[in-house]
Design a protein around this motif. Structure first.
Motif, mmCIF file in Angstrom:
data_model
loop_
_atom_site.group_PDB
_atom_site.id
_atom_site.type_symbol
_atom_site.label_atom_id
_atom_site.label_comp_id
_atom_site.label_asym_id
_atom_site.label_seq_id
_atom_site.Cartn_x
_atom_site.Cartn_y
_atom_site.Cartn_z
ATOM 1 N N LEU A 31 0.849 -1.187 0.000
ATOM 2 C CA LEU A 31 0.000 0.000 0.000
ATOM 3 C C LEU A 31 0.890 1.245 0.000
ATOM 4 O O LEU A 31 1.339 1.688 1.061
ATOM 5 C CB LEU A 31 -0.917 0.009 1.222
ATOM 6 C CG LEU A 31 -1.925 -1.127 1.314
ATOM 7 C CD1 LEU A 31 -2.601 -1.129 2.670
ATOM 8 C CD2 LEU A 31 -2.945 -1.018 0.196
ATOM 9 N N PRO A 32 1.187 1.798 -1.151
ATOM 10 C CA PRO A 32 2.091 2.950 -1.184
ATOM 11 C C PRO A 32 1.471 4.181 -0.541
ATOM 12 O O PRO A 32 0.274 4.428 -0.652
ATOM 13 C CB PRO A 32 2.329 3.174 -2.687
ATOM 14 C CG PRO A 32 1.110 2.601 -3.337
ATOM 15 C CD PRO A 32 0.706 1.432 -2.494
ATOM 16 N N ARG A 33 2.299 4.924 0.197
ATOM 17 C CA ARG A 33 1.922 6.224 0.763
ATOM 18 C C ARG A 33 0.738 6.126 1.722
ATOM 19 O O ARG A 33 -0.082 7.029 1.820
ATOM 20 C CB ARG A 33 1.621 7.221 -0.358
ATOM 21 C CG ARG A 33 2.749 7.369 -1.370
ATOM 22 C CD ARG A 33 2.412 8.313 -2.509
ATOM 23 N NE ARG A 33 2.408 9.687 -2.051
ATOM 24 C CZ ARG A 33 1.326 10.461 -1.975
ATOM 25 N NH1 ARG A 33 0.131 9.957 -2.304
ATOM 26 N NH2 ARG A 33 1.402 11.700 -1.565
ATOM 27 N N ALA A 34 0.647 5.040 2.457
ATOM 28 C CA ALA A 34 -0.461 4.868 3.401
ATOM 29 C C ALA A 34 -0.311 5.811 4.594
ATOM 30 O O ALA A 34 0.806 6.114 5.038
ATOM 31 C CB ALA A 34 -0.528 3.422 3.887
ATOM 32 N N ARG A 35 -1.460 6.260 5.109
ATOM 33 C CA ARG A 35 -1.499 7.000 6.373
ATOM 34 C C ARG A 35 -1.968 6.051 7.464
ATOM 35 O O ARG A 35 -2.909 5.286 7.255
ATOM 36 C CB ARG A 35 -2.448 8.184 6.287
ATOM 37 C CG ARG A 35 -2.027 9.277 5.315
ATOM 38 C CD ARG A 35 -3.122 10.318 5.192
ATOM 39 N NE ARG A 35 -4.334 9.743 4.654
ATOM 40 C CZ ARG A 35 -5.570 10.127 4.998
ATOM 41 N NH1 ARG A 35 -5.744 11.047 5.924
ATOM 42 N NH2 ARG A 35 -6.617 9.573 4.445
ATOM 43 N N ILE A 59 8.682 1.751 4.358
ATOM 44 C CA ILE A 59 7.857 0.761 3.651
ATOM 45 C C ILE A 59 6.810 1.505 2.837
ATOM 46 O O ILE A 59 5.741 1.883 3.334
ATOM 47 C CB ILE A 59 7.181 -0.206 4.643
ATOM 48 C CG1 ILE A 59 8.215 -0.837 5.575
ATOM 49 C CG2 ILE A 59 6.414 -1.292 3.886
ATOM 50 C CD1 ILE A 59 7.618 -1.688 6.664
ATOM 51 N N GLY A 60 7.105 1.762 1.594
ATOM 52 C CA GLY A 60 6.149 2.438 0.717
ATOM 53 C C GLY A 60 5.805 3.846 1.137
ATOM 54 O O GLY A 60 4.713 4.334 0.836
ATOM 55 N N ASP A 61 6.709 4.520 1.860
ATOM 56 C CA ASP A 61 6.471 5.893 2.321
ATOM 57 C C ASP A 61 5.226 5.983 3.201
ATOM 58 O O ASP A 61 4.444 6.937 3.129
ATOM 59 C CB ASP A 61 6.349 6.847 1.134
ATOM 60 C CG ASP A 61 6.462 8.315 1.552
ATOM 61 O OD1 ASP A 61 7.105 8.576 2.586
ATOM 62 O OD2 ASP A 61 5.902 9.177 0.864
ATOM 63 N N ALA A 62 5.011 4.960 4.048
ATOM 64 C CA ALA A 62 3.890 4.994 4.989
ATOM 65 C C ALA A 62 4.126 6.081 6.036
ATOM 66 O O ALA A 62 5.256 6.276 6.500
ATOM 67 C CB ALA A 62 3.735 3.631 5.664
ATOM 68 N N ARG A 63 3.080 6.769 6.414
ATOM 69 C CA ARG A 63 3.193 7.860 7.400
ATOM 70 C C ARG A 63 2.299 7.587 8.595
ATOM 71 O O ARG A 63 1.083 7.427 8.438
ATOM 72 C CB ARG A 63 2.770 9.185 6.769
ATOM 73 C CG ARG A 63 3.509 9.565 5.487
ATOM 74 C CD ARG A 63 4.910 10.043 5.748
ATOM 75 N NE ARG A 63 5.561 10.469 4.517
ATOM 76 C CZ ARG A 63 5.518 11.711 4.031
ATOM 77 N NH1 ARG A 63 4.812 12.635 4.660
ATOM 78 N NH2 ARG A 63 6.153 12.019 2.918
#
Length: 274
Positions: free
Chosen positions: A64-68, A146-150
């Motif tokens: 899941l790219p860029r997940a919050r 990991i996928g730019d998770a925030r």
């Protein structure tokens, strides 16, 4: 699409399971998610390590790219204190130092590795404060690799649930509790101010083990508060264990969301902080 919206994940970190609800691109909740069971922590590992390892693995598996991520922590990963108001502390740095000092006095040198947080102080009122491991915060922030998770929010489940339901309690004298698998957190409010706050472990007993520890916790908190509480002081409860349609003890109120936009019961409530 150049500006794809970040998917939202609601996550509950528990000692023996991980609960993830999502992704939700519209901000709404769906059906109750399935909890992911965990192996126990090793002898030299912090209790939260299995949940963090599983969360990192799950993010890699789901791609899941860029997940919050909104993270809600079990009481097993949080230490609470209710600190007396100190009128002489007029600067935020002074209050921060005082809170740290009190945690170190209570828990020893281990508190030096904790991140402390506290509610906004109000004149004449005790200040709820909590501490979590700095190492846990660091691992949550490291999920960005990991996928730019925030991770955009980290909160103890008890405080998140109280924020969700405090308007329902008003300024009456009342108990507020958060039931979790294997643990229970209970606070006493009087005229809108906290007068007691404790957490306790219990046998899970199909999410109903909190019933066995509730009377003792009430007695301990009431004695320390110095208040003469009426026998019909209401008990407002959030979290796991509510049974729809059940006739429960007099004065016990399950705070169940209404409508289809929030999970009504079960572990999903912990993931959503309600």
């Amino acid at each position: 699409m150049w500006f794809a919206e970040r998917p939202l994940l609601q996550v509950a970190l528990l000692e023996d399971r991980l609960v993830v609800d999502g992704p939700r691109r519209d901000g709404g909740a769906g059906t109750d998610p399935k909890p992911l069971p965990l192996a126990g922590a090793g002898a030299d590992e912090p209790l939260w390590r299995p949940a963090m390892a599983r969360l990192a693995g799950w993010l890699r598996e789901e791609s899941l790219p860029r997940a919050r991520l909104h993270i809600h922590l079990s009481s097993r990963f949080v230490r609470w204190q209710l600190l007396e108001w100190q009128p002489q502390l007029t600067q935020s740095q002074e209050l921060e130092a005082y809170v740290r000092l009190r945690f170190r006095a209570t828990f020893g040198a281990a508190a030096d590795g904790w991140r402390v947080m506290h509610a906004e102080p109000m004149p004449g009122r005790a200040v709820p404060a909590c501490a979590i491991d700095e190492a846990l915060v660091a691992e949550l922030q490291a999920l960005r690799s990991i996928g730019d998770a925030r991770v955009v929010r980290i909160a103890p489940y008890f405080s998140a649930a109280f924020d969700r339901w405090c308007a329902r309690l008003g300024r009456q004298t009342a108990w507020f509790g958060a039931a979790e698998p294997g643990s229970f957190t209970l606070g006493l409010l009087h005229k809108g101010a906290w007068r007691g706050l404790r957490s306790m472990r219990h046998p899970d007993a199909a999410d109903g083990g909190w019933r066995g520890v509730l009377p003792a916790m009430q007695a301990q908190i009431a004695l320390a508060s110095g208040l003469a509480l009426p026998q019909d002081t209401p008990v407002f409860l959030a979290g796991c264990g509510a049974i729809p349609g059940r006739r429960d003890a007099p004065g016990l109120v399950w705070l169940a969301p209404e409508g289809r936009h929030e999970p009504a019961q079960g572990l999903a409530r912990m993931a959503w902080g309600i």
